[in-house]
Design a protein around this motif. Structure first.
Motif: not given
Length: 94
Positions: A1-10
């Motif tokens: 399965m392909a993965s992705t990046t999710i941007q969240v606060p530190r």
């Protein structure tokens, strides 16, 4: 399965990292588990409709969705009654 990046606060990333560490999984696995355990609005609506159909079939009375909405917590009360009957059948204290 392909993965992705999710941007969240530190702070969120650090919190997720700590939760994942406590559970012995990666952050990706933790997010995947949390997502799988959290139904969408459409899934909740589908479950509610299915539960109402079960109640209609069990009691044999056609209750409209509007009647369900106006009534007290019918499903909650049914679950309480079923739990009480189960405890009674097992001989547990009420």
């Amino acid at each position: 399965m392909a993965s992705t990046t999710i941007q969240v606060p530190r702070e969120t990333r650090d919190h997720l990292a700590e939760l994942a560490k406590e559970r012995g999984v990666s952050i990706g696995q933790l997010v995947e588990t949390l997502a799988a355990q959290t139904p969408t609005a459409a899934q909740r609506a589908e479950r509610l409709a299915a539960d109402r159909d079960v109640v209609r079939n069990v009691i044999g009375i056609g209750i409209s969705d509007e009647e369900f909405e106006q009534a007290p917590d019918i499903l909650g009360n049914i679950y309480k009654i079923a739990a009480a009957k189960t405890r009674a059948a097992r001989g547990d204290a009420a």
